[in-house]
Design an enzyme around this catalytic site. Structure first.
Site, PDB file in Angstrom:
ATOM      1  N   HIS A   4      71.072 -14.328  93.396  1.00 22.89           N
ATOM      2  CA  HIS A   4      71.829 -15.518  93.793  1.00 22.89           C
ATOM      3  C   HIS A   4      73.058 -15.679  92.881  1.00 22.89           C
ATOM      4  O   HIS A   4      72.995 -15.400  91.682  1.00 22.89           O
ATOM      5  CB  HIS A   4      70.940 -16.765  93.712  1.00 22.89           C
ATOM      6  CG  HIS A   4      71.584 -17.952  94.350  1.00 22.89           C
ATOM      7  ND1 HIS A   4      72.523 -18.709  93.696  1.00 22.89           N
ATOM      8  CD2 HIS A   4      71.460 -18.477  95.592  1.00 22.89           C
ATOM      9  CE1 HIS A   4      72.944 -19.664  94.520  1.00 22.89           C
ATOM     10  NE2 HIS A   4      72.310 -19.541  95.675  1.00 22.89           N
TER      11      HIS A   4
ATOM     12  N   GLU B  47      76.552 -14.800 100.786  1.00 21.57           N
ATOM     13  CA  GLU B  47      76.986 -16.113 100.317  1.00 21.57           C
ATOM     14  C   GLU B  47      78.258 -15.958  99.487  1.00 21.57           C
ATOM     15  O   GLU B  47      78.173 -15.645  98.286  1.00 21.57           O
ATOM     16  CB  GLU B  47      75.906 -16.738  99.434  1.00 21.57           C
ATOM     17  CG  GLU B  47      74.551 -16.859 100.096  1.00 21.57           C
ATOM     18  CD  GLU B  47      73.690 -17.875  99.364  1.00 21.57           C
ATOM     19  OE1 GLU B  47      73.444 -18.941  99.948  1.00 21.57           O
ATOM     20  OE2 GLU B  47      73.302 -17.622  98.227  1.00 21.57           O
TER      21      GLU B  47
HETATM   22  P1  PGA Z   1      74.899 -24.783  99.336  1.00 23.38           P
HETATM   23  O1  PGA Z   1      74.120 -23.618  98.566  1.00 23.38           O
HETATM   24  O2  PGA Z   1      74.320 -24.831 100.720  1.00 23.38           O
HETATM   25  O3  PGA Z   1      74.611 -26.019  98.542  1.00 23.38           O
HETATM   26  O4  PGA Z   1      76.327 -24.421  99.347  1.00 23.38           O
HETATM   27  C1  PGA Z   1      73.786 -22.434  99.210  1.00 23.38           C
HETATM   28  C2  PGA Z   1      73.107 -21.527  98.238  1.00 23.38           C
HETATM   29  O5  PGA Z   1      73.571 -21.354  97.132  1.00 23.38           O
HETATM   30  O6  PGA Z   1      72.059 -20.971  98.487  1.00 23.38           O
END
Ligand code: PGA
Length: 248
Positions: A99, A165
């Site tokens: 992550h 992401e």
């Molecule tokens: P967010 O986070 O939806 O608050 O932007 C997503 C994540 O980091 O998994």
């Protein structure tokens, strides 16, 4: 085709609030047959994992539990370490690895991530591997190259899910344009064939539909918007409507 809704509660909720929210989600999931094709994966904080997982188990809910992290080894002299096999025994089915926040705030590099991947894999946890570029890398037209490099770390182990992401979209309220996500997902799909790809980064009830509709997108990984029952139920409701419409 199975779809995924991953709720990453990060360190937002206390243990008590995590237990309250999972109780609400268990009831909601039980009462909504339309959620059948969605695998709901909840990643509570490490301190809440055991009790949240026990509540899911007791109620025989289909909701799955993910850990937000795991250690680089399974046992031994690792002060503060987290054993993947113990996570599994506690009821975790998955673990999130790579992550952006772990990479940024805990300096997790490729070497460390590959140790975590191998420990989690040996313990039988499904790996939710996160990739994503920074804003500078995107502006420099290096997003594809950066993500390909990050994907090299999972070579040899098939992850259960890949979450794309973009780092600049996490927690900012600025999700990527869906067509740009699709472009990246298509290129990830060429690298890691057959692994479902989810989008993450500022997903909420207003934009979830646009992401679920994308061709190479099998779900979403949601942070802050997943920390309330209203947020989760609205997003799941929208997601299931789209899935049903596609099935017709
Ligand atoms: P967010 O986070 O939806 O608050 O932007 C997503 C994540 O980091 O998994």
């Amino acid at each position: 085709m199975k779809r995924y809704f991953v709720a990453n509660w990060k360190m937002y909720l206390s243990v008590a609030k995590s237990e309250q929210l999972i109780r609400q989600l268990i009831r909601y999931e039980r009462g909504n047959k339309i959620l059948r094709d969605i695998e709901i994966i909840v990643a509570p904080s490490m301190l809440a994992l055991s009790s949240v997982s026990a509540l899911v188990k007791q109620s025989r809910s289909k909701i799955k539990i993910a850990a937000q992290d795991c250690g680089i080894a399974d046992a031994g002299a690792f002060t503060g370490g987290i054993s993947s096999s113990e996570l599994k025994k506690m009821g975790a089915r998955y673990v999130i690895i790579g992550h952006a926040e772990r990479r940024q705030f805990f300096n997790e590099d490729a070497m460390m991530l590959s140790k975590k991947i191998s420990a989690a894999h040996k313990a039988g946890l499904g790996i939710i591997y996160c990739v994503g570029e920074t804003q500078d890398e995107r502006h420099a037209a290096r997003a594809g190259e950066v993500v390909r490099e990050q994907l090299r770390v999972v070579q040899g182990v098939t992850p259960a899910l890949i979450a794309y992401e973009p780092r600049w979209a996490i927690g900012t309220g600025l999700a990527i344009e869906p067509h740009e996500a699709e472009h990246m997902h298509a290129s990830i799909a060429r690298e890691v064939r057959g692994v479902p790809i989810c989008y993450g980064g500022s997903v909420n009830e207003k934009n979830i539909a646009a992401f679920i509709n994308l061709e190479n997108t099998r779900g979403v990984l949601v942070g802050s918007a997943s920390t309330t029952f209203v947020g989760c139920s609205e997003m799941l409701g929208r997601m299931s409507k789209i899935i049903q419409a596609k099935a017709i």
